[in-house]
Motif scaffolding. Structure first.
Motif, PDB file in Angstrom:
ATOM      1  N   UNK A 182       0.855  -1.192   0.000  1.00 15.52           N
ATOM      2  CA  UNK A 182       0.000   0.000   0.000  1.00 15.52           C
ATOM      3  C   UNK A 182       0.885   1.234   0.000  1.00 15.52           C
ATOM      4  N   UNK A 183       0.556   2.189  -0.876  1.00 12.95           N
ATOM      5  CA  UNK A 183       1.348   3.421  -0.955  1.00 12.95           C
ATOM      6  C   UNK A 183       0.494   4.545  -1.524  1.00 12.95           C
ATOM      7  N   UNK A 184       0.461   5.664  -0.809  1.00 11.68           N
ATOM      8  CA  UNK A 184      -0.254   6.862  -1.266  1.00 11.68           C
ATOM      9  C   UNK A 184      -1.703   6.583  -1.658  1.00 11.68           C
ATOM     10  N   UNK A 185      -2.386   5.802  -0.827  1.00 14.53           N
ATOM     11  CA  UNK A 185      -3.799   5.537  -1.050  1.00 14.53           C
ATOM     12  C   UNK A 185      -4.104   4.479  -2.087  1.00 14.53           C
ATOM     13  N   UNK A 186      -3.086   3.799  -2.589  1.00 15.77           N
ATOM     14  CA  UNK A 186      -3.276   2.785  -3.628  1.00 15.77           C
ATOM     15  C   UNK A 186      -2.725   1.449  -3.149  1.00 15.77           C
ATOM     16  N   UNK A 187      -3.475   0.364  -3.431  1.00 13.78           N
ATOM     17  CA  UNK A 187      -3.020  -0.996  -3.157  1.00 13.78           C
ATOM     18  C   UNK A 187      -2.385  -1.564  -4.419  1.00 13.78           C
ATOM     19  N   UNK A 188      -1.360  -2.388  -4.230  1.00 11.21           N
ATOM     20  CA  UNK A 188      -0.633  -2.960  -5.366  1.00 11.21           C
ATOM     21  C   UNK A 188      -0.431  -4.460  -5.166  1.00 11.21           C
ATOM     22  N   UNK A 210     -11.877  -4.526  -4.531  1.00  9.80           N
ATOM     23  CA  UNK A 210     -12.744  -4.017  -5.592  1.00  9.80           C
ATOM     24  C   UNK A 210     -14.149  -3.733  -5.070  1.00  9.80           C
ATOM     25  N   UNK A 211     -14.666  -4.621  -4.219  1.00  7.49           N
ATOM     26  CA  UNK A 211     -16.007  -4.422  -3.669  1.00  7.49           C
ATOM     27  C   UNK A 211     -16.057  -3.210  -2.756  1.00  7.49           C
ATOM     28  N   UNK A 212     -14.936  -2.869  -2.132  1.00  9.07           N
ATOM     29  CA  UNK A 212     -14.877  -1.703  -1.255  1.00  9.07           C
ATOM     30  C   UNK A 212     -14.400  -0.450  -1.984  1.00  9.07           C
ATOM     31  N   UNK A 213     -14.368  -0.530  -3.324  1.00  5.47           N
ATOM     32  CA  UNK A 213     -13.999   0.614  -4.164  1.00  5.47           C
ATOM     33  C   UNK A 213     -12.634   1.178  -3.804  1.00  5.47           C
ATOM     34  N   UNK A 214     -11.710   0.286  -3.450  1.00  4.20           N
ATOM     35  CA  UNK A 214     -10.344   0.696  -3.163  1.00  4.20           C
ATOM     36  C   UNK A 214      -9.535   0.759  -4.459  1.00  4.20           C
ATOM     37  N   UNK A 215      -8.648   1.719  -4.540  1.00  2.09           N
ATOM     38  CA  UNK A 215      -7.790   1.840  -5.715  1.00  2.09           C
ATOM     39  C   UNK A 215      -6.762   0.717  -5.696  1.00  2.09           C
ATOM     40  N   UNK A 216      -6.759  -0.094  -6.742  1.00  2.00           N
ATOM     41  CA  UNK A 216      -5.882  -1.264  -6.819  1.00  2.00           C
ATOM     42  C   UNK A 216      -5.189  -1.291  -8.167  1.00  2.00           C
TER      43      UNK A 216
END
Length: 267
Positions: A182-188, A210-216
């Protein structure tokens, strides 16, 4: 499928078995929590995909499910299901195969996994690199010699786990787990189109994000992307989601990783 093709770990493996001779088959490892098998449908779906790729006939999954349940107790256990193409003659050709054969084994749940979920784990970057073979990428096939070599490197360095790259230098996975950061609000997490195993827990985590609308972002990344991350996790079907407190000499905040995973993820 005839129930005679399902056997348990106390039955000997034939010298003619193609799993023994060529690693010709697939396996998966499931968690039984004392009440249910975790992610059964996802394990079956991965099997179905892998069997189609290898052109191995599909077994009766309900028969396998009932066979597994017949040996379970109220204790947590590790269930391994191994599917071989079956027994055949000498040579690589797949004609006149007697199979497929299914073997099921059971082991005690590693109790230290619960502690790891709280304390986190330390990783090293491995020198061993994974070969590239897109046709087999993502499958949990029986050819695990690369993982044996990786485990030898980890044991020699007294490391619990390590990050493994491919021959292009792209991060792929760990020896027995997938990796997220996780970095700067994004999951990788790495994409696995050329090598690596698409773990069941990896797929579960991706769906939850994806279901939680997280940036991936699923892509190709170097080790430096992980070293500069805020939080790192590894995951598999047995240990669940485990925070990382260190990669080589780079430290991470386990409390932040734990809070993030508790907020967005569950095993």
């Amino acid at each position: 499928m005839d129930s005679d093709h399902i056997c348990f770990e106390d039955k000997r493996v034939s010298l003619r078995d193609r799993a023994f001779n060529y690693g010709d088959g697939l396996f998966t490892t499931l968690l039984y929590d004392g009440k249910k098998l975790h992610h059964w449908d996802a394990h079956v779906a991965r099997f179905q995909h892998g069997l189609a790729v290898l052109s191995i006939p599909e077994p009766n999954w309900q028969t396998i499910y009932q066979a597994v349940l017949s040996r379970l107790s109220s204790e947590r256990q590790v269930v391994k299901i191994h599917i071989s193409r079956g027994c055949g003659g000498r040579g690589y050709a797949c004609g006149e195969i007697e199979g497929p054969d299914i073997r099921i084994s059971f082991n005690n749940f590693p109790k230290h996994y619960e502690m790891l979920q709280m304390s986190g784990v330390g990783l090293i970057t491995c020198n061993f690199q994974l070969s590239i073979q897109p046709f087999l990428a993502g499958l949990k096939h029986l050819n695990r010699l690369e993982q044996v070599m990786i485990r030898q490197e980890l044991d020699a360095k007294n490391a619990f786990e390590g990050i493994v790259c491919d021959y292009n230098g792209d991060v792929i996975e760990c020896c027995s787990a997938n990796i997220f950061w996780y970095s700067n609000g994004v999951w990788f997490t790495p994409e696995l189109s050329e090598c690596g195993v698409k773990g069941i827990m990896r797929g579960h985590v991706i769906r939850q994000l994806q279901e939680n609308a997280q940036s991936l972002q699923i892509g190709r990344f170097g080790i430096q992307n992980i070293l500069s991350a805020e939080s790192v996790w590894i995951c598999n079907s047995l240990m669940g989601i485990v925070p990382v407190f260190k990669v080589d000499q780079q430290a991470y905040d386990v409390q932040q990783a734990t809070e993030l995973s508790r907020r967005w993820l569950s095993a």
